[in-house]
Design a protein around this motif. Structure first.
Motif, mmCIF file in Angstrom:
data_model
loop_
_atom_site.group_PDB
_atom_site.id
_atom_site.type_symbol
_atom_site.label_atom_id
_atom_site.label_comp_id
_atom_site.label_asym_id
_atom_site.label_seq_id
_atom_site.Cartn_x
_atom_site.Cartn_y
_atom_site.Cartn_z
ATOM 1 N N HIS A 1 -0.590 -0.675 13.552
ATOM 2 C CA HIS A 1 -1.559 -0.240 12.546
ATOM 3 C C HIS A 1 -2.893 0.030 13.250
ATOM 4 N N VAL A 2 -3.397 1.251 13.082
ATOM 5 C CA VAL A 2 -4.649 1.669 13.698
ATOM 6 C C VAL A 2 -5.688 1.907 12.610
ATOM 7 N N LEU A 3 -6.880 1.370 12.813
ATOM 8 C CA LEU A 3 -8.018 1.635 11.945
ATOM 9 C C LEU A 3 -8.958 2.559 12.702
ATOM 10 N N CYS A 4 -9.219 3.724 12.146
ATOM 11 C CA CYS A 4 -10.096 4.703 12.777
ATOM 12 C C CYS A 4 -11.328 4.893 11.895
ATOM 13 N N SER B 1 1.149 9.490 16.609
ATOM 14 C CA SER B 1 1.596 8.511 17.599
ATOM 15 C C SER B 1 1.869 7.113 17.067
ATOM 16 N N PHE B 2 1.307 6.772 15.918
ATOM 17 C CA PHE B 2 1.432 5.403 15.400
ATOM 18 C C PHE B 2 1.982 5.421 13.978
ATOM 19 N N GLU B 3 2.608 4.302 13.609
ATOM 20 C CA GLU B 3 3.266 4.213 12.307
ATOM 21 C C GLU B 3 2.292 4.162 11.143
ATOM 22 N N ARG B 4 1.185 3.459 11.328
ATOM 23 C CA ARG B 4 0.201 3.319 10.253
ATOM 24 C C ARG B 4 -1.183 3.641 10.785
ATOM 25 N N VAL B 5 -1.874 4.530 10.098
ATOM 26 C CA VAL B 5 -3.256 4.852 10.445
ATOM 27 C C VAL B 5 -4.081 4.769 9.168
ATOM 28 N N SER B 6 -5.131 3.970 9.224
ATOM 29 C CA SER B 6 -6.092 3.886 8.134
ATOM 30 C C SER B 6 -7.382 4.506 8.657
ATOM 31 N N ALA B 7 -7.820 5.570 8.016
ATOM 32 C CA ALA B 7 -9.010 6.288 8.471
ATOM 33 C C ALA B 7 -10.139 6.124 7.462
ATOM 34 N N THR C 1 -3.410 6.821 5.721
ATOM 35 C CA THR C 1 -4.172 6.627 4.494
ATOM 36 C C THR C 1 -5.642 6.862 4.792
ATOM 37 N N PHE C 2 -6.260 7.690 3.973
ATOM 38 C CA PHE C 2 -7.679 8.010 4.125
ATOM 39 C C PHE C 2 -8.486 7.226 3.099
ATOM 40 N N TYR C 3 -9.594 6.645 3.555
ATOM 41 C CA TYR C 3 -10.489 5.906 2.676
ATOM 42 C C TYR C 3 -11.873 6.527 2.785
ATOM 43 N N LYS C 4 -12.344 7.050 1.689
ATOM 44 C CA LYS C 4 -13.676 7.644 1.676
ATOM 45 C C LYS C 4 -14.686 6.562 1.351
ATOM 46 N N VAL C 5 -15.533 6.269 2.336
ATOM 47 C CA VAL C 5 -16.585 5.277 2.142
ATOM 48 C C VAL C 5 -17.676 5.545 3.170
ATOM 49 N N ILE D 1 -13.227 -1.989 1.197
ATOM 50 C CA ILE D 1 -12.211 -1.089 1.767
ATOM 51 C C ILE D 1 -11.443 -1.798 2.875
ATOM 52 N N LEU D 2 -12.151 -2.528 3.727
ATOM 53 C CA LEU D 2 -11.481 -3.250 4.816
ATOM 54 C C LEU D 2 -10.490 -4.272 4.280
ATOM 55 N N LYS D 3 -10.841 -4.947 3.206
ATOM 56 C CA LYS D 3 -9.910 -5.906 2.590
ATOM 57 C C LYS D 3 -8.646 -5.188 2.110
ATOM 58 N N GLN D 4 -8.812 -3.989 1.522
ATOM 59 C CA GLN D 4 -7.643 -3.193 1.104
ATOM 60 C C GLN D 4 -6.786 -2.821 2.308
ATOM 61 N N ILE D 5 -7.436 -2.352 3.354
ATOM 62 C CA ILE D 5 -6.717 -1.914 4.553
ATOM 63 C C ILE D 5 -5.941 -3.071 5.168
ATOM 64 N N LEU D 6 -6.553 -4.236 5.223
ATOM 65 C CA LEU D 6 -5.907 -5.385 5.845
ATOM 66 C C LEU D 6 -4.733 -5.914 5.028
ATOM 67 N N THR D 7 -4.627 -5.521 3.758
ATOM 68 C CA THR D 7 -3.446 -5.905 2.981
ATOM 69 C C THR D 7 -2.236 -5.062 3.370
#
Length: 180
Positions: free
Chosen positions: A3-6, A23-29, A49-53, A64-70
């Motif tokens: 899981h990558v957070l960008c 390249s990776f299975e999960r990307v949270s941008a 998954t894209f998060y507009k913030v 948003i980070l709490k959502q991503i970490l779930t």
């Protein structure tokens, strides 16, 4: 599953964000502008998954980070955050990841060339492996120019693949020859 957070990957790092998606299975941008990543959002793999913030809004960033970490623990954080406009953003990200997961993660901290001169210290949690990526400039002995978005993205991708503690894309000297 990796899981990558960008964060800040919609402008000059857009090519990097696309590579992460491939390249990776999960990307949270996380980004402020979904229009810049419209192609990625429309054509992404199922793990993107894209998060507009606006990361200047610390309370919204935390939510948003709490959502991503779930979704899954974070393995990599790729962060291009302007510390002058959002000084609390990176510490907030690091704190939330530290507080919500026990596994280790890598932070690839993308920084402008002026940060190489300042030698700032980033306080990272014990479960974080810090990787510094400094953006320099191109200099051919006569003329200098800033890096293109493509050069920056390719350099960040190489930094992730090589996993070096510090990577400089382009050059930092002679400092007085950098573009104005």
């Amino acid at each position: 599953m990796t899981h990558v957070l960008c964060i800040g990957g919609t402008g000059m790092l857009l090519e990097t964000t696309g590579w992460l998606d491939e390249s990776f299975e999960r990307v949270s941008a996380i980004a402020r502008d979904q229009l810049k990543v419209r192609g990625l959002v429309e054509n992404h793999k199922s793990g993107f998954t894209f998060y507009k913030v606006n990361y200047q809004d610390t309370e919204k960033l935390i939510n948003i980070l709490k959502q991503i970490l779930t979704r899954a623990p974070i393995d990599y954080v790729i962060a291009w955050i302007h510390s002058g406009t959002a000084p609390e953003a990176l510490p907030t990200v690091l704190n939330e990841v530290e507080q919500n997961q026990h596994s280790s993660f890598r932070l690839f901290h993308v920084k402008g060339s002026a940060h190489a001169i300042k030698k700032e210290t980033v306080l990272v949690p014990a479960n974080c492996l810090y990787r510094e990526v400094i953006l320099g400039f191109q200099y051919d002995g006569t003329n200098s120019r800033w890096l293109t978005h493509s050069e920056i993205s390719k350099g960040v991708i190489a930094a992730i693949q090589e996993d070096a503690e510090s990577t400089t894309i382009g050059v930092l000297s002679p400092w007085e020859k950098r573009p104005s």
